[in-house]
Design an enzyme around this catalytic site. Structure first.
Site, PDB file in Angstrom:
ATOM      1  N   GLY A   1      40.064  38.335  42.454  1.00  0.00           N
ATOM      2  CA  GLY A   1      40.937  37.536  41.446  1.00  0.00           C
ATOM      3  C   GLY A   1      40.653  37.207  40.102  1.00  0.00           C
ATOM      4  N   SER A   2      39.609  37.890  39.578  1.00  0.00           N
ATOM      5  CA  SER A   2      39.022  37.680  38.325  1.00  0.00           C
ATOM      6  C   SER A   2      39.955  37.750  37.059  1.00  0.00           C
ATOM      7  CB  SER A   2      37.830  38.347  38.059  1.00  0.00           C
ATOM      8  OG  SER A   2      38.082  39.981  37.561  1.00  0.00           O
ATOM      9  N   ASN A   3      41.051  39.042  37.420  1.00  0.00           N
ATOM     10  CA  ASN A   3      42.004  38.961  36.597  1.00  0.00           C
ATOM     11  C   ASN A   3      42.942  37.949  36.635  1.00  0.00           C
ATOM     12  OD1 ASN A   3      42.051  41.606  34.979  1.00  0.00           O
ATOM     13  ND2 ASN A   3      41.409  42.272  36.936  1.00  0.00           N
TER      14      ASN A   3
ATOM     15  N   LEU B   1      46.809  44.913  46.502  1.00  0.00           N
ATOM     16  CA  LEU B   1      46.543  46.443  47.196  1.00  0.00           C
ATOM     17  C   LEU B   1      47.417  46.701  48.134  1.00  0.00           C
ATOM     18  CD1 LEU B   1      42.447  45.962  47.484  1.00  0.00           C
ATOM     19  CD2 LEU B   1      44.137  46.978  45.526  1.00  0.00           C
TER      20      LEU B   1
ATOM     21  N   ASN C   1      51.784  45.959  36.749  1.00  0.00           N
ATOM     22  CA  ASN C   1      50.436  46.188  37.654  1.00  0.00           C
ATOM     23  C   ASN C   1      49.384  46.605  36.469  1.00  0.00           C
ATOM     24  OD1 ASN C   1      48.588  46.383  39.917  1.00  0.00           O
ATOM     25  ND2 ASN C   1      49.163  48.980  39.474  1.00  0.00           N
TER      26      ASN C   1
ATOM     27  N   HIS D   1      46.110  49.033  36.458  1.00  0.00           N
ATOM     28  CA  HIS D   1      45.402  49.954  37.191  1.00  0.00           C
ATOM     29  C   HIS D   1      44.168  50.462  36.715  1.00  0.00           C
ATOM     30  CE1 HIS D   1      45.045  53.092  40.330  1.00  0.00           C
ATOM     31  NE2 HIS D   1      44.632  53.965  39.605  1.00  0.00           N
TER      32      HIS D   1
ATOM     33  N   ASP E   1      51.717  53.530  41.576  1.00  0.00           N
ATOM     34  CA  ASP E   1      51.252  53.963  40.046  1.00  0.00           C
ATOM     35  C   ASP E   1      51.889  55.012  39.214  1.00  0.00           C
ATOM     36  OD1 ASP E   1      49.015  52.237  41.110  1.00  0.00           O
ATOM     37  OD2 ASP E   1      47.960  53.885  41.932  1.00  0.00           O
TER      38      ASP E   1
ATOM     39  N   GLU F   1      39.803  44.901  31.076  1.00  0.00           N
ATOM     40  CA  GLU F   1      40.949  44.240  31.688  1.00  0.00           C
ATOM     41  C   GLU F   1      40.900  42.737  31.193  1.00  0.00           C
ATOM     42  OE1 GLU F   1      41.496  46.658  35.874  1.00  0.00           O
ATOM     43  OE2 GLU F   1      40.247  44.808  36.025  1.00  0.00           O
TER      44      GLU F   1
HETATM   45  C1  GAR Z   1      40.865  45.408  39.068  1.00  0.00           C
HETATM   46  O1  GAR Z   1      39.998  46.229  38.712  1.00  0.00           O
HETATM   47  C2  GAR Z   1      42.341  46.192  39.017  1.00  0.00           C
HETATM   48  O2  GAR Z   1      42.592  46.962  38.261  1.00  0.00           O
HETATM   49  C3  GAR Z   1      41.947  46.796  40.545  1.00  0.00           C
HETATM   50  O3  GAR Z   1      41.436  45.992  41.461  1.00  0.00           O
HETATM   51  C4  GAR Z   1      40.710  45.108  40.645  1.00  0.00           C
HETATM   52  C5  GAR Z   1      40.583  43.728  41.174  1.00  0.00           C
HETATM   53  O4  GAR Z   1      39.855  42.709  40.689  1.00  0.00           O
HETATM   54  N1  GAR Z   1      43.329  47.348  41.041  1.00  0.00           N
HETATM   55  C6  GAR Z   1      43.673  48.404  41.435  1.00  0.00           C
HETATM   56  O5  GAR Z   1      42.660  49.127  41.994  1.00  0.00           O
HETATM   57  C7  GAR Z   1      44.940  48.701  41.950  1.00  0.00           C
HETATM   58  N2  GAR Z   1      45.163  49.962  42.332  1.00  0.00           N
HETATM   59  P1  GAR Z   1      40.219  41.420  40.469  1.00  0.00           P
HETATM   60  O6  GAR Z   1      40.344  40.890  42.142  1.00  0.00           O
HETATM   61  O7  GAR Z   1      38.808  40.688  40.048  1.00  0.00           O
HETATM   62  O8  GAR Z   1      41.080  40.798  39.528  1.00  0.00           O
END
Ligand code: GAR
Length: 187
Positions: free
Chosen positions: A12-14, A84, A101, A103, A144, A173
């Protein structure tokens, strides 16, 4: 004030970055975080910012009840940030062009089922790619494949490892995702 729901499955850093970004603006606010993973770090991150968290199972994602919970919130944008599971068609139909989303690759390359997180970064290094990047896109019924909103690349060297690729992607990101969300909500 517009309303954002964030869906996330892991760290969940994003999600946290988006929460923090919009807490400082008057454009929008993250009103809820939805997760399918009861042990995801995103839960703690959301709670630290007093954002309510909805936890559901893979089965519940497909049931009307979850759609109803979303409809009660009436979001202006649904943001998948490291979510996911395949997003269900019956929710997509209710929110045309309101679900996006992120990616961690330059779609259409390195997309599709099973292509997420470190799996992608390992494949990028194994294939000796000269660049990678991020894609922000609308969510449609195929993994995607929804319309691309934004892409940003980053160059790689022979010294890059899956871990350094992950760091480069993380930086992109953190910098661009909130900015693109703002642009969509203001536009
Ligand atoms: C992120 O890098 C995102 O782009 C990726 O998962 C990571 C989640 O990081 N998403 C995918 O691969 C989707 N196909 P986070 O939980 O720290 O935000």
């Amino acid at each position: 004030m517009k309303k954002i729901i964030v869906f996330a499955s892991g760290s969940g850093s994003n999600a946290e970055n988006i929460i923090k970004h919009f807490a400082k603006t008057k454009i929008a606010k993250v009103v809820s975080v939805f997760t399918n993973n009861a042990s995801a770090k995103v839960i703690e991150r959301a709670k630290n910012h007093q954002i309510p968290v909805e936890i559901f199972s893979k089965t519940e994602l497909l049931e009307r009840n979850l759609l109803q919970k979303i409809q009660e919130i009436d979001p202006d944008l649904i943001v998948l940030a490291g979510f996911l599971l395949k997003f269900p068609d019956h929710i997509i139909e209710q929110y045309p062009h309101k679900i996006i989303n992120i990616h961690p690759a330059l779609l259409p390359n390195y997309g599709g089922k099973g292509m997420y997180g470190m799996h992608i970064h390992r494949a990028i290094v194994n294939n000796k790619e000269k660049e990678t990047g991020i894609s922000i896109h609308y969510v449609n019924e195929h993994y995607d494949e929804g319309g691309i909103i934004f892409q940003k690349n980053v160059l790689l060297t022979e010294e890059d490892t899956p871990e350094t690729v992950a760091e480069k992607i993380h930086e992109l990101e953190q910098k661009y995702f909130p900015e693109i969300i703002s642009r969509l909500l203001e536009g």
